[in-house]
Design a protein around this motif. Structure first.
Motif, PDB file in Angstrom:
ATOM      1  N   MET A 130       3.954  84.087  74.274  1.00 41.13           N
ATOM      2  CA  MET A 130       3.341  82.970  74.997  1.00 41.13           C
ATOM      3  C   MET A 130       4.115  82.719  76.286  1.00 41.13           C
ATOM      4  N   ASN A 131       3.383  82.598  77.380  1.00 38.70           N
ATOM      5  CA  ASN A 131       4.040  82.318  78.654  1.00 38.70           C
ATOM      6  C   ASN A 131       4.104  80.810  78.902  1.00 38.70           C
ATOM      7  N   GLU A 132       4.673  80.425  80.073  1.00 39.59           N
ATOM      8  CA  GLU A 132       4.837  79.001  80.353  1.00 39.59           C
ATOM      9  C   GLU A 132       3.489  78.298  80.488  1.00 39.59           C
ATOM     10  N   TRP A 133       2.519  78.987  81.079  1.00 41.07           N
ATOM     11  CA  TRP A 133       1.188  78.390  81.192  1.00 41.07           C
ATOM     12  C   TRP A 133       0.615  78.100  79.815  1.00 41.07           C
ATOM     13  N   GLY A 134       0.731  79.074  78.906  1.00 48.60           N
ATOM     14  CA  GLY A 134       0.212  78.891  77.546  1.00 48.60           C
ATOM     15  C   GLY A 134       0.910  77.750  76.823  1.00 48.60           C
ATOM     16  N   PHE A 135       2.228  77.633  77.013  1.00 48.29           N
ATOM     17  CA  PHE A 135       2.956  76.555  76.349  1.00 48.29           C
ATOM     18  C   PHE A 135       2.554  75.204  76.933  1.00 48.29           C
ATOM     19  N   ALA A 136       2.403  75.150  78.264  1.00 49.77           N
ATOM     20  CA  ALA A 136       1.961  73.904  78.893  1.00 49.77           C
ATOM     21  C   ALA A 136       0.586  73.496  78.368  1.00 49.77           C
ATOM     22  N   ALA A 137      -0.285  74.482  78.114  1.00 53.71           N
ATOM     23  CA  ALA A 137      -1.616  74.185  77.576  1.00 53.71           C
ATOM     24  C   ALA A 137      -1.506  73.559  76.184  1.00 53.71           C
ATOM     25  N   GLU A 138      -0.550  74.061  75.370  1.00 52.58           N
ATOM     26  CA  GLU A 138      -0.337  73.469  74.050  1.00 52.58           C
ATOM     27  C   GLU A 138       0.131  72.018  74.179  1.00 52.58           C
ATOM     28  N   VAL A 139       1.069  71.784  75.101  1.00 48.55           N
ATOM     29  CA  VAL A 139       1.578  70.425  75.302  1.00 48.55           C
ATOM     30  C   VAL A 139       0.458  69.491  75.751  1.00 48.55           C
ATOM     31  N   SER A 140      -0.422  69.997  76.627  1.00 48.57           N
ATOM     32  CA  SER A 140      -1.530  69.148  77.110  1.00 48.57           C
ATOM     33  C   SER A 140      -2.414  68.695  75.951  1.00 48.57           C
ATOM     34  N   LYS A 141      -2.655  69.592  74.980  1.00 48.62           N
ATOM     35  CA  LYS A 141      -3.474  69.224  73.813  1.00 48.62           C
ATOM     36  C   LYS A 141      -2.769  68.141  72.989  1.00 48.62           C
ATOM     37  N   TRP A 142      -1.455  68.325  72.752  1.00 51.95           N
ATOM     38  CA  TRP A 142      -0.705  67.333  71.961  1.00 51.95           C
ATOM     39  C   TRP A 142      -0.732  65.964  72.640  1.00 51.95           C
ATOM     40  N   TRP A 143      -0.537  65.973  73.952  1.00 53.01           N
ATOM     41  CA  TRP A 143      -0.473  64.695  74.664  1.00 53.01           C
ATOM     42  C   TRP A 143      -1.847  64.032  74.761  1.00 53.01           C
ATOM     43  N   GLU A 144      -2.903  64.832  74.902  1.00 52.87           N
ATOM     44  CA  GLU A 144      -4.246  64.248  74.937  1.00 52.87           C
ATOM     45  C   GLU A 144      -4.571  63.585  73.600  1.00 52.87           C
ATOM     46  N   GLN A 145      -4.139  64.196  72.482  1.00 55.53           N
ATOM     47  CA  GLN A 145      -4.345  63.594  71.166  1.00 55.53           C
ATOM     48  C   GLN A 145      -3.618  62.254  71.070  1.00 55.53           C
ATOM     49  N   ALA A 146      -2.383  62.216  71.577  1.00 54.63           N
ATOM     50  CA  ALA A 146      -1.605  60.977  71.540  1.00 54.63           C
ATOM     51  C   ALA A 146      -2.247  59.916  72.421  1.00 54.63           C
ATOM     52  N   ALA A 147      -2.767  60.313  73.600  1.00 51.56           N
ATOM     53  CA  ALA A 147      -3.404  59.359  74.506  1.00 51.56           C
ATOM     54  C   ALA A 147      -4.674  58.789  73.879  1.00 51.56           C
ATOM     55  N   ALA A 148      -5.433  59.631  73.189  1.00 51.58           N
ATOM     56  CA  ALA A 148      -6.662  59.167  72.545  1.00 51.58           C
ATOM     57  C   ALA A 148      -6.356  58.155  71.442  1.00 51.58           C
ATOM     58  N   ALA A 149      -5.219  58.327  70.790  1.00 50.40           N
ATOM     59  CA  ALA A 149      -4.835  57.410  69.713  1.00 50.40           C
ATOM     60  C   ALA A 149      -4.232  56.112  70.247  1.00 50.40           C
ATOM     61  N   ASN A 150      -3.988  56.057  71.558  1.00 50.32           N
ATOM     62  CA  ASN A 150      -3.367  54.882  72.171  1.00 50.32           C
ATOM     63  C   ASN A 150      -4.135  54.502  73.434  1.00 50.32           C
ATOM     64  N   PRO A 151      -5.335  53.946  73.284  1.00 47.15           N
ATOM     65  CA  PRO A 151      -6.172  53.650  74.468  1.00 47.15           C
ATOM     66  C   PRO A 151      -5.536  52.633  75.418  1.00 47.15           C
ATOM     67  N   VAL A 152      -4.569  51.852  74.921  1.00 47.22           N
ATOM     68  CA  VAL A 152      -3.936  50.860  75.781  1.00 47.22           C
ATOM     69  C   VAL A 152      -3.224  51.520  76.963  1.00 47.22           C
ATOM     70  N   TRP A 153      -2.875  52.802  76.826  1.00 53.94           N
ATOM     71  CA  TRP A 153      -2.203  53.496  77.935  1.00 53.94           C
ATOM     72  C   TRP A 153      -3.171  53.777  79.087  1.00 53.94           C
ATOM     73  N   ARG A 154      -4.484  53.901  78.782  1.00 50.39           N
ATOM     74  CA  ARG A 154      -5.517  54.187  79.787  1.00 50.39           C
ATOM     75  C   ARG A 154      -5.333  55.571  80.423  1.00 50.39           C
ATOM     76  N   PHE A 155      -4.921  56.559  79.598  1.00 47.22           N
ATOM     77  CA  PHE A 155      -4.828  57.945  80.060  1.00 47.22           C
ATOM     78  C   PHE A 155      -5.998  58.719  79.463  1.00 47.22           C
ATOM     79  N   HIS A 156      -6.736  59.456  80.320  1.00 44.45           N
ATOM     80  CA  HIS A 156      -7.966  60.108  79.890  1.00 44.45           C
ATOM     81  C   HIS A 156      -7.841  61.624  79.745  1.00 44.45           C
ATOM     82  N   LYS A 157      -6.891  62.208  80.474  1.00 41.86           N
ATOM     83  CA  LYS A 157      -6.848  63.671  80.488  1.00 41.86           C
ATOM     84  C   LYS A 157      -5.434  64.137  80.831  1.00 41.86           C
ATOM     85  N   VAL A 158      -5.056  65.291  80.287  1.00 45.72           N
ATOM     86  CA  VAL A 158      -3.795  65.945  80.657  1.00 45.72           C
ATOM     87  C   VAL A 158      -4.154  67.343  81.138  1.00 45.72           C
ATOM     88  N   GLN A 159      -3.991  67.562  82.421  1.00 44.69           N
ATOM     89  CA  GLN A 159      -4.470  68.797  83.048  1.00 44.69           C
ATOM     90  C   GLN A 159      -3.320  69.784  83.240  1.00 44.69           C
TER      91      GLN A 159
END
Length: 662
Positions: free
Chosen positions: A1-30
């Motif tokens: 896995m390269n750095e791009w692939g790892f960053a993509a994994e992190v984006s998924k984890w963080w989007e899940q956390a943002a969805a579980a915490n709407p008070v943060w008002r974060f919609h996407k991790v690009q």
């Protein structure tokens, strides 16, 4: 896995956390979002109503992975500005640093929060689903900590400047230490004369005991010591350069030239120039074996070049008084500090000891085993608070220190000189020599003083005067564990003295620190103080009987103070006790004195409190001192337990113990 692939994994984890915490008002991790106005891309961008956080991830095998590297910090901040983000981060997937781009100061002072993500790993480990699952928990936890800050829901606690600098140095130091270590090994294996010189340096200059069966350990220790002392010199040069701009920037051969010989010539010239302009700082700017070992191989040059670049970004004036003590306490592993005898004493207990020994701030102070210089720095601070009319130079003229370790003397010199970074007579009276080779009235060292007629610095001898106080935290080690020369040195002071004479004999079981008491007392003026932090075993040991009798016959013992709430110096492995004793030649006065045995139940900081001004802090320390001096009888409180006994009663008890021992 390269750095791009790892960053993509992190984006998924963080989007899940943002969805579980709407008070943060974060919609996407690009991932790999284009930076406006250029061809660059940000590894990750957290988006709310607009881009809110962007960051750079470097995997450990990247050419330059450190999240604290200034190139990586600058890259993250520049991209954040381009995106219109206030917040940025850098990460090597082991730790993450949150950056507030609106903070003033250098790049490193913009860091406000750190998250620990995990241990070192290999890139191929990222192909293991179990590893990724474990990492996902750490990254989600980190995001849960930093997201409320980025969303403006909480404020970051911030990170102390010295803590940040330690983080940088930890990463930067590992490479030169490894290069020096490998080169020392290679040279000592191929060159017997070099090996003999190395042993001489370790034993004679550092006070270590050489054991041929422990070469690996000794070489590693030598490499670390070399690197730490050398970087201290570079730091102090940079601090002086900011004060005196006629000093040029530190420089090494430009890449790709990594000649260690050329680098040594360039740095020698620059350090000599600093010494010429200042007239001194020999312990810092002399080109000795530490400097030679620091540039023992061409492989060291790129690492020192990088270190210099980082030091230039950091302003030592933003760091408080005990910067080097705390830096080295954190940089050196605990077991190594114990082996070296480099213990950095809590400034709180030092302030309390000085409150007894230097009540009005007036008088000379001697620390015979100076370590990082905490006792003398705090004596300087006490004088500054109580005697504001004194000049910087007048305070330095009353502070004296010795240590067999050039490492310790270097740290102490910097800690004192940095109080006021001006060249004129800014010379701490700190000597690299054995305390047991010094005598009252002897020349301690030579320092340059500005000539009143020519204005040219001239060498002037500094002799040791009588002292109002002898203070410190002398080394704890059994005397029989020292080399023969050290044993003979300590024994030579027995049976000698003026105002206070040493016992003629000490049991072979005596701890080394006892000899510092006996020799230190010879320097006291009438009514002067011993204020020492030592192991407490002497209060209940055979050799302690001799020390107790000597104290009772020559001093009014004001207090023995222990703590049940904290350790008073780094990595204390024994019970420690503060002894406060005032020289007194009148037997009746000694016998009428009351000795206070104190055990503190709370930390000194909680007893003293936090205060905005230096004078308020000193006053609070003095209030605690007065509370202790006013105690009587036996008692206890939420703050301390105490027992107050007449010195005559202790003398009588001591006589019975001595008689029974015979």
């Amino acid at each position: 896995m390269n750095e791009w692939g790892f960053a993509a994994e992190v984006s998924k984890w963080w989007e899940q956390a943002a969805a579980a915490n709407p008070v943060w008002r974060f919609h996407k991790v690009q991932v790999e979002k284009d930076v406006p106005g250029g061809r660059r891309r940000s590894d990750l961008v957290v988006i709310g109503d607009s881009p809110a956080l962007c960051g750079e991830i470097r995997l450990p095998d990247h050419q330059n992975p450190s999240p604290l590297d200034f190139d990586n910090l600058r890259d993250a901040v520049d991209k954040a500005h381009s995106h219109g983000c206030r917040w940025a981060f850098t990460s090597d997937a082991k730790s993450l640093f949150l950056i507030d781009t609106l903070q003033t100061g250098s790049l490193i002072t913009k860091i406000v929060h750190k998250e620990v993500l995990g241990e070192a790993f290999r890139r191929e480990d990222l192909d293991d689903p179990h590893v990724l699952q474990k990492m996902s928990k750490a990254w989600i936890t980190a995001f849960q900590d930093i997201a409320p800050i980025v969303a403006g829901l909480t404020k970051p606690a911030g990170m102390a400047a010295d803590a940040l600098f330690v983080e940088v140095l930890r990463e930067l130091m590992s490479a030169p230490v490894a290069a020096i270590r490998d080169a020392l090994h290679a040279r000592r294996n191929s060159d017997m004369s070099f090996q003999n010189e190395l042993i001489e340096w370790m034993v004679d200059e550092q006070g270590w005991v050489h054991d041929p069966s422990r070469w690996d350990e000794e070489i590693n220790r030598a490499a670390k010591l070399t690197a730490y002392v050398f970087v201290t010199r570079l730091m102090f040069y940079e601090a002086l350069r900011r004060s005196k701009p006629q000093l040029g920037s530190l420089s090494l051969p430009p890449e790709p030239n990594n000649s260690s010989k050329l680098a040594a010539r360039m740095l020698t010239f620059q350090l000599d120039e600093a010494r010429r302009l200042s007239g001194d700082y020999d312990t810092l700017f002399s080109w000795d074996r530490v400097s030679e070992y620091a540039l023992i191989t061409d492989a060291c040059v790129p690492f020192w070049r990088r270190m210099i670049q980082h030091i230039e970004h950091f302003d030592l004036s933003t760091i408080d008084h005990d910067i080097l003590g705390r830096l080295f306490e954190r940089l050196i592993e605990p077991h190594e500090r114990y082996e070296w005898g480099q213990h950095y004493t809590s400034s709180d207990v030092v302030d309390l000891m000085l409150s007894f020994a230097l009540k009005d701030g007036v008088g000379n102070v001697l620390d015979p085993a100076i370590g990082g210089g905490t006792f003398l720095v705090r004596a300087y601070v006490r004088k500054k608070a109580l005697l504001p009319e004194q000049t910087h130079q007048q305070r330095l003229e009353q502070l004296f220190g010795t240590d067999v370790s050039r490492f310790a003397a270097t740290i102490a010199t910097v800690n004192l000189a940095i109080r006021q970074l001006e060249f004129e007579n800014n010379y701490p009276r700190v000597a690299t020599k054995s305390f047991f080779r010094t005598e009252l009235g002897d020349e301690l060292m030579q320092l340059p003083l500005q000539s009143a007629t020519s204005g040219v610095p001239i060498k002037s001898p500094v002799t040791l005067p009588t002292m109002r106080a002898v203070v410190g935290n002398p080394p704890y080690v059994r005397i029989h564990k020292l080399g023969r020369d050290r044993q003979a040195e300590a024994a030579s002071i027995l049976g000698r003295g003026g105002l206070v004479r040493s016992p003629s004999k000490m049991p072979k079981s005596a701890n080394y620190h006892v000899y510092f008491w006996l020799h230190g007392a010879k320097f006291l003026e009438p009514g002067g103080y011993l204020a020492l932090l030592t192991s407490g075993e002497w209060l209940d040991s055979d050799y302690g009987v001799v020390l107790q009798e000597w104290l009772l016959n020559n001093f009014k013992i004001e207090a023995f103070i222990e703590s049940g709430a904290e350790a008073w110096f780094s990595e204390a492995r024994v019970g420690t006790v503060v002894t406060i004793a005032k020289q007194c030649s009148d037997e009746a006065e000694r016998d009428s004195n009351f000795v206070r045995f104190i055990t503190l139940r709370r930390t000194l900081r909680s007893l003293i409190g936090l205060h905005e001004s230096l004078r308020a802090h000193i006053d609070a320390v003095d209030t605690l001192r007065n509370t202790i001096l006013d105690l009587s009888g036996d008692g206890e409180s939420d703050e301390m337990d105490w027992s107050v006994v007449s010195q005559a009663a202790l003398r009588s008890l001591g006589s019975k113990v001595a008689a029974n021992a015979e």
